[in-house]
Enzyme design. Structure first.
Site, PDB file in Angstrom:
ATOM      1  N   CYS A  50     -10.972   5.436  89.125  1.00 54.80           N
ATOM      2  CA  CYS A  50     -10.229   5.354  87.707  1.00 54.80           C
ATOM      3  C   CYS A  50      -9.659   6.712  87.473  1.00 54.80           C
ATOM      4  O   CYS A  50      -8.578   6.620  87.058  1.00 54.80           O
ATOM      5  CB  CYS A  50     -11.070   4.588  86.503  1.00 54.80           C
ATOM      6  SG  CYS A  50     -12.473   5.658  85.876  1.00 54.80           S
ATOM      7  N   ARG A  52      -9.638   9.314  89.806  1.00 54.82           N
ATOM      8  CA  ARG A  52      -8.941  10.210  90.978  1.00 54.82           C
ATOM      9  C   ARG A  52      -8.755   9.253  92.324  1.00 54.82           C
ATOM     10  O   ARG A  52      -9.583   8.336  92.269  1.00 54.82           O
ATOM     11  CB  ARG A  52      -9.870  11.639  91.174  1.00 54.82           C
ATOM     12  CG  ARG A  52     -11.345  10.954  91.761  1.00 54.82           C
ATOM     13  CD  ARG A  52     -12.015  12.264  92.240  1.00 54.82           C
ATOM     14  NE  ARG A  52     -12.407  12.840  90.910  1.00 54.82           N
ATOM     15  CZ  ARG A  52     -12.204  14.078  90.621  1.00 54.82           C
ATOM     16  NH1 ARG A  52     -11.427  14.904  91.442  1.00 54.82           N
ATOM     17  NH2 ARG A  52     -12.583  14.699  89.654  1.00 54.82           N
ATOM     18  N   GLN A 116     -22.565   9.698  87.825  1.00 54.35           N
ATOM     19  CA  GLN A 116     -21.978   8.483  88.427  1.00 54.35           C
ATOM     20  C   GLN A 116     -21.063   8.856  89.648  1.00 54.35           C
ATOM     21  O   GLN A 116     -21.078   8.085  90.506  1.00 54.35           O
ATOM     22  CB  GLN A 116     -21.021   7.454  87.510  1.00 54.35           C
ATOM     23  CG  GLN A 116     -21.972   6.797  86.425  1.00 54.35           C
ATOM     24  CD  GLN A 116     -22.207   7.669  85.219  1.00 54.35           C
ATOM     25  OE1 GLN A 116     -21.779   8.678  85.130  1.00 54.35           O
ATOM     26  NE2 GLN A 116     -23.109   7.063  84.401  1.00 54.35           N
ATOM     27  N   GLY A 189     -22.827  -5.609  68.567  1.00 52.53           N
ATOM     28  CA  GLY A 189     -21.632  -5.421  69.283  1.00 52.53           C
ATOM     29  C   GLY A 189     -22.139  -5.642  70.903  1.00 52.53           C
ATOM     30  O   GLY A 189     -23.151  -5.605  71.113  1.00 52.53           O
ATOM     31  N   ILE A 194     -21.901  -0.142  73.968  1.00 55.55           N
ATOM     32  CA  ILE A 194     -23.090  -1.012  73.753  1.00 55.55           C
ATOM     33  C   ILE A 194     -23.754  -1.319  75.083  1.00 55.55           C
ATOM     34  O   ILE A 194     -24.783  -1.041  75.246  1.00 55.55           O
ATOM     35  CB  ILE A 194     -22.955  -1.994  72.709  1.00 55.55           C
ATOM     36  CG1 ILE A 194     -22.569  -1.758  71.435  1.00 55.55           C
ATOM     37  CG2 ILE A 194     -24.177  -3.061  72.921  1.00 55.55           C
ATOM     38  CD1 ILE A 194     -23.854  -0.907  70.542  1.00 55.55           C
TER      39      ILE A 194
END
Length: 418
Positions: A50, A52, A116, A189, A194
């Site tokens: 998202c 690069r 990540q 939520g 969350i």
């Protein structure tokens, strides 16, 4: 052969452009086939997230190389070259290696040090298998980058401190409670924050999670993933007493947890302490709750101060990490340069072996016919010497005729004469 990295990322292009340059998993093989069909491309790996889109390539240097690659990228995505060109960055050889190592280590991420990205780079490498199957230097660059990213994680504190709101909330909980394996957490939520918090808590073996949400269906999907119980927002008053920790992040315009609700929960718990982390804006928990004995309320602003402190620690660790990357990139390029001459060495050795075998065969034939052994051996040695020094001798003579002192010096040095 040149190693090349080109791409766009969150620093150089808005999401409106980044989303149009992505490569979807469904069409990646097709994209690689098209990329590898370009005459100058020997191998390639496509990294598309998202934040690069990057191409890591092994290419043959040629005129207008950048223009040809930009043209391919824009033709593939049906984009205007001028729209893309100003957002692209390029890295060659050592800089390309350093860039990949920085990306894999989280040093080039939107969130400094986020872990990540390493998994995303590994997946990109695996998914682009056909692109690097015949490009050993590209494969080696990625494998080395994976080990460098691991070294950065091991030897620095780049990932030790929380720099996301969700992670900071969980870190705060772990600081206050010695172990999460004995506590119950209520998550109010079911949005992205969350979700991240729930996954962090699961990784730290929280005893029980309760997810309270207006829409049970969305909450149930998350609950199934992390092993939690689902309740509605209307059930919070009754179940609040069961929670040692409450982390809340909804889009409600009004507070969900009020002072009266907390007083009832604390009374039912016989005033056992409760930690409330309110990361919603507007706030989900009435500020007056923080004045109650045994209710410890933290807002998103409190977490931001933790995050800023931790980000400063990460930036300090990043200096050490950058030093590791610089060292490893230089060592890799030295190895790669040594590999590039290996084929030349093999060819030179094979040529010398061919001369040896040819002359030895003639000498053995002469010996079999009864010739003088000493004379034959002397002749073999002389001819072998002459044949082996013929080419270097011609090179020395040509350098002298050309008046090229620098080449003469290099030749003398390579022949061990200086």
């Amino acid at each position: 052969m040149t190693l090349l990295a080109l791409g766009i990322n969150h620093k150089t292009a808005p999401v409106s452009l980044r989303e149009r340059v992505t490569f979807s998993p469904d069409t990646l093989d097709q994209a690689l086939e098209s990329l590898l069909s370009q005459p100058m491309v020997q191998g390639g790996v496509v990294l598309s997230t998202c934040n690069r889109t990057e191409l890591y390539l092994s290419v043959e240097e040629q005129d207008n190389l950048h223009d040809k690659l930009v043209r391919w990228l824009c033709d593939y995505h049906n984009l205007d070259e001028e729209e893309v060109r100003n957002s692209l960055y390029w890295h060659h050889d050592n800089d390309a290696v350093s860039h990949l190592m920085r990306v894999a280590s989280g040093l080039d991420s939107l969130v400094l040090g986020e872990p990540q990205i390493l998994g995303q780079v590994k997946k990109a490498f695996a998914d682009s298998g056909r692109g690097h199957a015949n490009a050993s230097e590209l494969e080696r660059m990625f494998q080395k980058s994976f080990s460098v990213a691991k070294r950065v994680r091991t030897e620095t504190d780049i990932g030790a401190s929380a720099v996301s709101v969700a992670f900071a909330a969980c870190t705060l909980a772990r600081q206050i409670f010695e172990s999460l394996s004995t506590v119950t957490v209520m998550l109010v939520g079911a949005g992205e924050t969350i979700e991240l918090a729930a996954r962090h808590l699961r990784e730290h073996n929280v005893q029980k999670m309760i997810i309270a949400n207006r829409t049970r269906e969305r909450a149930q999907r998350l609950a199934d993933e992390v092993g939690a119980e689902v309740i509605g927002l209307g059930d919070i008053d009754e179940r609040l007493k069961d929670a040692d920790i409450i982390i809340s992040s909804t889009a409600s315009p009004l507070p969900i947890i009020g002072k009266g609700m907390m007083e009832r929960a604390l009374k039912a718990r016989r005033n056992q302490p409760m930690l409330l982390v309110d990361i919603a804006v507007p706030r989900d928990v009435e500020p007056e709750v923080g004045k109650l004995a045994n209710a410890y309320l933290y807002s998103v602003d409190d977490l931001q101060s933790i995050i800023q402190h931790n980000l400063a620690q990460r930036k300090a660790a990043a200096v050490q990490a950058e030093s590791i990357v610089e060292q490893e990139a230089c060592e890799f390029m030295a190895w790669l340069r040594a590999q590039s001459v290996s084929e030349t060495i093999r060819e030179y050795r094979a040529q010398a072996d061919q001369v040896r075998e040819e002359l030895t065969s003639k000498a053995l034939a002469a010996l079999r016919t009864g010739g003088d052994a000493e004379a034959i051996m002397q002749d073999l040695a002389r001819k072998l010497t002459n044949r082996l020094i013929h080419t270097p001798t011609k090179s020395l003579q040509q350098a002298a005729r050309d008046g090229d002192d620098e080449r003469l010096h290099i030749l003398r040095n390579s022949l061990g004469l200086e």
